[in-house]
Design a protein around this motif. Structure first.
Motif, PDB file in Angstrom:
ATOM      1  N   ILE A 176       0.841  -1.205   0.000  1.00 25.51           N
ATOM      2  CA  ILE A 176       0.000   0.000   0.000  1.00 25.51           C
ATOM      3  C   ILE A 176       0.872   1.249   0.000  1.00 25.51           C
ATOM      4  N   SER A 177       1.955   1.223   0.794  1.00 25.89           N
ATOM      5  CA  SER A 177       2.854   2.382   0.849  1.00 25.89           C
ATOM      6  C   SER A 177       3.474   2.652  -0.503  1.00 25.89           C
ATOM      7  N   ILE A 178       3.912   1.578  -1.184  1.00 26.38           N
ATOM      8  CA  ILE A 178       4.525   1.738  -2.507  1.00 26.38           C
ATOM      9  C   ILE A 178       3.511   2.289  -3.495  1.00 26.38           C
ATOM     10  N   LEU A 179       2.265   1.770  -3.455  1.00 27.44           N
ATOM     11  CA  LEU A 179       1.221   2.244  -4.359  1.00 27.44           C
ATOM     12  C   LEU A 179       0.935   3.717  -4.120  1.00 27.44           C
ATOM     13  N   CYS A 180       0.864   4.135  -2.860  1.00 26.37           N
ATOM     14  CA  CYS A 180       0.602   5.542  -2.542  1.00 26.37           C
ATOM     15  C   CYS A 180       1.710   6.430  -3.058  1.00 26.37           C
ATOM     16  N   PHE A 181       2.958   5.952  -2.907  1.00 25.47           N
ATOM     17  CA  PHE A 181       4.080   6.755  -3.399  1.00 25.47           C
ATOM     18  C   PHE A 181       4.019   6.896  -4.908  1.00 25.47           C
ATOM     19  N   LEU A 182       3.699   5.802  -5.618  1.00 27.49           N
ATOM     20  CA  LEU A 182       3.633   5.862  -7.081  1.00 27.49           C
ATOM     21  C   LEU A 182       2.524   6.807  -7.530  1.00 27.49           C
ATOM     22  N   LEU A 183       1.378   6.747  -6.853  1.00 27.53           N
ATOM     23  CA  LEU A 183       0.278   7.651  -7.202  1.00 27.53           C
ATOM     24  C   LEU A 183       0.691   9.094  -6.967  1.00 27.53           C
ATOM     25  N   TYR A 184       1.416   9.350  -5.878  1.00 31.00           N
ATOM     26  CA  TYR A 184       1.873  10.709  -5.616  1.00 31.00           C
ATOM     27  C   TYR A 184       2.854  11.160  -6.683  1.00 31.00           C
ATOM     28  N   ALA A 185       3.791  10.251  -7.040  1.00 24.39           N
ATOM     29  CA  ALA A 185       4.813  10.610  -8.031  1.00 24.39           C
ATOM     30  C   ALA A 185       4.176  10.973  -9.365  1.00 24.39           C
ATOM     31  N   VAL A 186       3.152  10.214  -9.762  1.00 21.77           N
ATOM     32  CA  VAL A 186       2.480  10.515 -11.028  1.00 21.77           C
ATOM     33  C   VAL A 186       1.772  11.860 -10.951  1.00 21.77           C
ATOM     34  N   SER A 187       1.088  12.117  -9.835  1.00 24.76           N
ATOM     35  CA  SER A 187       0.343  13.372  -9.704  1.00 24.76           C
ATOM     36  C   SER A 187       1.268  14.568  -9.585  1.00 24.76           C
ATOM     37  N   ALA A 188       2.530  14.337  -9.185  1.00 26.50           N
ATOM     38  CA  ALA A 188       3.471  15.432  -8.971  1.00 26.50           C
ATOM     39  C   ALA A 188       4.183  15.860 -10.235  1.00 26.50           C
ATOM     40  N   ILE A 189       3.919  15.196 -11.366  1.00 25.46           N
ATOM     41  CA  ILE A 189       4.569  15.542 -12.620  1.00 25.46           C
ATOM     42  C   ILE A 189       3.713  16.553 -13.364  1.00 25.46           C
ATOM     43  N   PRO A 190       4.277  17.729 -13.699  1.00 26.32           N
ATOM     44  CA  PRO A 190       3.498  18.686 -14.489  1.00 26.32           C
ATOM     45  C   PRO A 190       3.085  18.076 -15.819  1.00 26.32           C
ATOM     46  N   THR A 191       1.904  18.402 -16.276  1.00 27.36           N
ATOM     47  CA  THR A 191       1.395  17.839 -17.522  1.00 27.36           C
ATOM     48  C   THR A 191       1.235  18.914 -18.579  1.00 27.36           C
ATOM     49  N   ALA A 192       1.379  18.499 -19.830  1.00 26.52           N
ATOM     50  CA  ALA A 192       1.215  19.419 -20.950  1.00 26.52           C
ATOM     51  C   ALA A 192      -0.254  19.775 -21.120  1.00 26.52           C
ATOM     52  N   PRO A 193      -0.551  20.943 -21.691  1.00 26.83           N
ATOM     53  CA  PRO A 193      -1.942  21.344 -21.861  1.00 26.83           C
ATOM     54  C   PRO A 193      -2.685  20.413 -22.803  1.00 26.83           C
ATOM     55  N   THR A 194      -3.948  20.125 -22.500  1.00 25.99           N
ATOM     56  CA  THR A 194      -4.775  19.332 -23.395  1.00 25.99           C
ATOM     57  C   THR A 194      -5.194  20.202 -24.567  1.00 25.99           C
ATOM     58  N   PRO A 195      -5.606  19.601 -25.681  1.00 26.35           N
ATOM     59  CA  PRO A 195      -6.040  20.410 -26.826  1.00 26.35           C
ATOM     60  C   PRO A 195      -7.113  21.425 -26.482  1.00 26.35           C
ATOM     61  N   SER A 196      -8.076  21.040 -25.621  1.00 23.89           N
ATOM     62  CA  SER A 196      -9.140  21.976 -25.277  1.00 23.89           C
ATOM     63  C   SER A 196      -8.609  23.125 -24.429  1.00 23.89           C
ATOM     64  N   ALA A 197      -7.644  22.800 -23.527  1.00 23.91           N
ATOM     65  CA  ALA A 197      -7.098  23.844 -22.660  1.00 23.91           C
ATOM     66  C   ALA A 197      -6.241  24.833 -23.433  1.00 23.91           C
ATOM     67  N   SER A 198      -5.631  24.377 -24.535  1.00 22.28           N
ATOM     68  CA  SER A 198      -4.715  25.238 -25.278  1.00 22.28           C
ATOM     69  C   SER A 198      -5.375  25.899 -26.480  1.00 22.28           C
ATOM     70  N   ALA A 199      -6.682  25.742 -26.631  1.00 23.78           N
ATOM     71  CA  ALA A 199      -7.372  26.318 -27.781  1.00 23.78           C
ATOM     72  C   ALA A 199      -7.192  27.830 -27.807  1.00 23.78           C
ATOM     73  N   GLY A 200      -6.717  28.342 -28.935  1.00 25.13           N
ATOM     74  CA  GLY A 200      -6.521  29.771 -29.101  1.00 25.13           C
ATOM     75  C   GLY A 200      -5.236  30.302 -28.507  1.00 25.13           C
ATOM     76  N   ILE A 201      -4.452  29.445 -27.854  1.00 21.46           N
ATOM     77  CA  ILE A 201      -3.198  29.867 -27.234  1.00 21.46           C
ATOM     78  C   ILE A 201      -2.041  29.612 -28.202  1.00 21.46           C
ATOM     79  N   ASP A 202      -1.111  30.530 -28.219  1.00 24.18           N
ATOM     80  CA  ASP A 202       0.055  30.444 -29.098  1.00 24.18           C
ATOM     81  C   ASP A 202       1.049  29.417 -28.548  1.00 24.18           C
ATOM     82  N   THR A 203       0.720  28.135 -28.681  1.00 26.04           N
ATOM     83  CA  THR A 203       1.560  27.088 -28.107  1.00 26.04           C
ATOM     84  C   THR A 203       2.881  26.912 -28.852  1.00 26.04           C
ATOM     85  N   HIS A 204       3.022  27.522 -30.040  1.00 18.42           N
ATOM     86  CA  HIS A 204       4.273  27.407 -30.780  1.00 18.42           C
ATOM     87  C   HIS A 204       5.432  28.082 -30.045  1.00 18.42           C
TER      88      HIS A 204
END
Length: 373
Positions: free
Chosen positions: A6-34
């Motif tokens: 359980i401890s290992i699973l909790c750590f892995l879930l935290y590690a995944v959630s702690a990684i910044p993610t790229a904007p989704t297509p809907s979130a970046s609509a109209g934004i100059d992502t270039h």
């Protein structure tokens, strides 16, 4: 066994959630992502999990204390750099005693412990103006509720001694602090755009410049050939035998999401080094910071991290690594000043030059030997 799983699973879930993610297509609509750099030259930040612009962090009595720009200078504390952060008051109880604009929302605080007391240098200004001041408040505790506001240390534009060089050519924001390792003398760093970054000796009590009418000032960083001179937010550290002059370079904020500046013209974190506290400071290529030099240590990356700046460094001791911390804009969250997030990375030094490294380790540095070159 189940507890370990359980401890290992909790750590892995935290590690995944702690990684910044790229904007989704809907979130970046109209934004100059270039204009978002997708380089992997710099690692993703470890997350501070708190909104912060121009963060400043000190360690005291087993806690990290975070000071940031905002109404009366908010103070937070945490056992670890990734939080959770508890708000523990403000530096000022009311508007600054400095009679200038934005007195209720000081910028870019820097807090230091000096002779068993805490001193918070803060800036009063507004965008595009040189009518600025660096003030100072002091307390016997880094938490809120017991700070005394002593007013201005430096004025530019208007105010007491603003007609004295270098205040006649500089902008009194983004105060920082360093002690001369040879003499023990305290020094104030400050400056933004105009004539760049300066250093002046402080009086022993830190409440004024050592020789107010004739400050022994040194220009540390400047961009003489550029029409605009986008350097600010200085910070200085010492790691024998070098002093490291850190600063932010480029456009910091107020971005037009449909027309970002050309890639690379946004904030990045740069450094020069010298064996003397007053320089001259040079970058990795030998170019002086007074001639626009500065080695980029951390910039926009992965299409996620944008315009990192507001730099500070926590100096490690013994086996602990130095920590580079900063604010940045996550392209999946937003680009307003209030969207800025705290990020941090450990530093590794290669031939005396700092490099931000990948990975999350405990803030006590217990795993800091596991560097990736």
């Amino acid at each position: 066994m189940w507890q370990n799983a359980i401890s290992i699973l909790c750590f892995l879930l935290y590690a995944v959630s702690a990684i910044p993610t790229a904007p989704t297509p809907s979130a970046s609509a109209g934004i100059d992502t270039h204009s978002f750099s997708k380089t992997t030259e710099y690692p993703l930040p470890n997350l501070g999990n708190v909104a912060a612009h121009d963060p400043n962090i000190i360690q005291y009595d087993g806690y990290f204390y975070l000071f940031k720009g905002g109404v009366h200078i908010p103070i937070h504390k945490s056992r670890t750099l990734d939080g959770p952060w508890e708000e523990v008051g403000t530096v000022l109880d009311e508007a600054s005693v400095i009679d200038k604009q934005n007195r209720t929302r000081p910028w870019a605080p820097t807090t230091v412990e000096w002779e068993n007391r805490f001193y918070c240098f803060y800036a009063i200004s507004e965008s595009g103006s040189r009518d600025s001041a660096i003030g100072v408040a002091s307390s016997d505790s880094p938490e809120g509720g017991n700070w005394t506001d002593h007013g201005a240390v430096v004025n530019t534009g208007k105010g007491d001694l603003s007609d004295v060089y270098p205040y006649t050519v500089s902008n009194a924001i983004d105060g920082a602090f360093i002690k001369d390792q040879k003499t023990g003398e305290p020094r104030l760093l400050y400056g933004s755009y105009w004539h760049g970054i300066f250093s002046v000796p402080l009086a022993e009590h830190l409440l004024s410049i050592k020789t107010p009418k004739k400050p022994d000032a040194t220009n540390l960083a400047y961009v003489p050939t550029a029409k605009t001179k986008p350097i600010e937010g200085s910070f200085m550290t010492y790691k024998a035998p070098y002093y490291y002059l850190w600063f932010s370079h480029g456009k910091c904020c107020q971005f037009n999401v449909h027309n970002f500046p050309p890639m690379g013209d946004e904030y990045s974190i740069r450094v020069g080094r010298s064996k003397n506290v007053t320089g001259p400071f040079v970058d990795k290529d030998g170019r002086e910071t007074l001639q626009g030099g500065g080695t980029i240590v951390y910039g926009s990356n992965h299409g996620v991290v944008y315009a990192p700046g507001g730099v500070g460094v926590l100096s490690g001791t013994g086996s602990e690594a130095d920590v580079l911390y900063f604010h940045y804009l996550n392209t999946s969250i937003g680009f307003a000043q209030g969207d800025a997030r705290l990020g941090w990375n450990y530093l590794h030094y290669v031939d005396g030059w700092p490099k931000a490294i990948e990975g999350y380790v405990h803030a006590n540095g217990s795993d800091a030997q596991n560097f990736r070159n």
